[in-house]
Design a protein around this motif. Structure first.
Motif, mmCIF file in Angstrom:
data_model
loop_
_atom_site.group_PDB
_atom_site.id
_atom_site.type_symbol
_atom_site.label_atom_id
_atom_site.label_comp_id
_atom_site.label_asym_id
_atom_site.label_seq_id
_atom_site.Cartn_x
_atom_site.Cartn_y
_atom_site.Cartn_z
ATOM 1 N N VAL A 21 0.826 -1.206 0.000
ATOM 2 C CA VAL A 21 0.000 0.000 0.000
ATOM 3 C C VAL A 21 0.862 1.260 0.000
ATOM 4 O O VAL A 21 0.441 2.313 -0.462
ATOM 5 N N GLU A 87 -6.762 3.948 3.934
ATOM 6 C CA GLU A 87 -7.851 4.058 2.970
ATOM 7 C C GLU A 87 -7.408 4.860 1.752
ATOM 8 O O GLU A 87 -6.426 5.595 1.811
ATOM 9 N N PRO A 88 -8.156 4.735 0.646
ATOM 10 C CA PRO A 88 -7.817 5.524 -0.545
ATOM 11 C C PRO A 88 -7.729 7.016 -0.227
ATOM 12 O O PRO A 88 -8.425 7.515 0.649
ATOM 13 N N HIS A 89 -6.873 7.693 -0.910
ATOM 14 C CA HIS A 89 -6.642 9.141 -0.789
ATOM 15 C C HIS A 89 -5.942 9.532 0.506
ATOM 16 O O HIS A 89 -5.956 10.687 0.897
ATOM 17 N N TRP A 90 -5.295 8.559 1.159
ATOM 18 C CA TRP A 90 -4.612 8.863 2.415
ATOM 19 C C TRP A 90 -3.431 9.792 2.199
ATOM 20 O O TRP A 90 -3.125 10.617 3.046
ATOM 21 N N VAL A 154 -9.382 10.528 6.773
ATOM 22 C CA VAL A 154 -9.051 9.239 6.168
ATOM 23 C C VAL A 154 -8.502 8.327 7.260
ATOM 24 O O VAL A 154 -7.772 8.762 8.140
ATOM 25 N N ARG A 156 -7.626 3.908 8.471
ATOM 26 C CA ARG A 156 -6.908 2.710 8.039
ATOM 27 C C ARG A 156 -7.658 1.489 8.539
ATOM 28 O O ARG A 156 -8.367 1.559 9.526
#
Length: 161
Positions: A21, A87-90, A154, A156
């Motif tokens: 990630v 998460e996306p856009h972190w 955001v 996790r």
């Protein structure tokens, strides 16, 4: 640039998931270095760290974050447990935090059932060093934050727990 410090705790699959990630953040130039804290004699964790270009710090069981944070090359550090998946856009959320609140620690909160204990600690204004924190290296080395962290929008997840 951030240094990601990851406590492996002998879970190679979880460590591999977390490292994968982080790859886009490395490509974007947000993460410049990673440090993996593993148990002494954990050859699989050492192999994974080496394969990804991360530094490896061997520690006795129950190792503190300070061993990995001390190896950080940047002024800011992101702490993760093996299996943590932002998460996306972190990356954008962290960059925005660093631009707006240059000295304030932040927390990417856990989502799901594993979040209950963390939520309680953060709600009680705990300043303890924990996974999910983004903070200046000097603050983390002290073992206690000067202020409770700001919660980022955001979060996790903890996969492969």
């Amino acid at each position: 640039m951030l240094t990601a410090v990851i406590r492996a705790n002998g879970r190679a699959e979880a460590l591999a998931a977390t490292l994968s990630v982080l790859i886009p953040a490395v490509a974007d130039g947000v993460i410049g270095h990673a440090v993996v804290i593993g148990a002494e004699g954990d050859a699989e964790t050492l192999r994974l760290a080496d394969a990804t270009g991360a530094s490896y710090v061997a520690a006795r069981n129950g190792a503190s974050w300070s061993l990995g944070v001390a190896q950080a090359r940047g002024d800011w550090v992101l702490l993760l447990e093996a299996g943590d998946l932002p998460e996306p856009h972190w990356v954008a959320s962290i960059e925005r935090h660093l631009l707006i609140a240059a000295t304030t620690p932040a927390l990417m909160p856990l989502r799901g059932l594993a979040a209950l204990r963390e939520w309680g600690a953060v709600s009680l204004r705990s300043r303890r060093v924990r996974a999910g924190l983004i903070a200046p290296k000097k603050q983390l080395l002290s073992g206690r934050l000067p202020a409770s962290p700001r919660r980022l929008a955001v979060g996790r997840e903890r996969a492969l727990a």
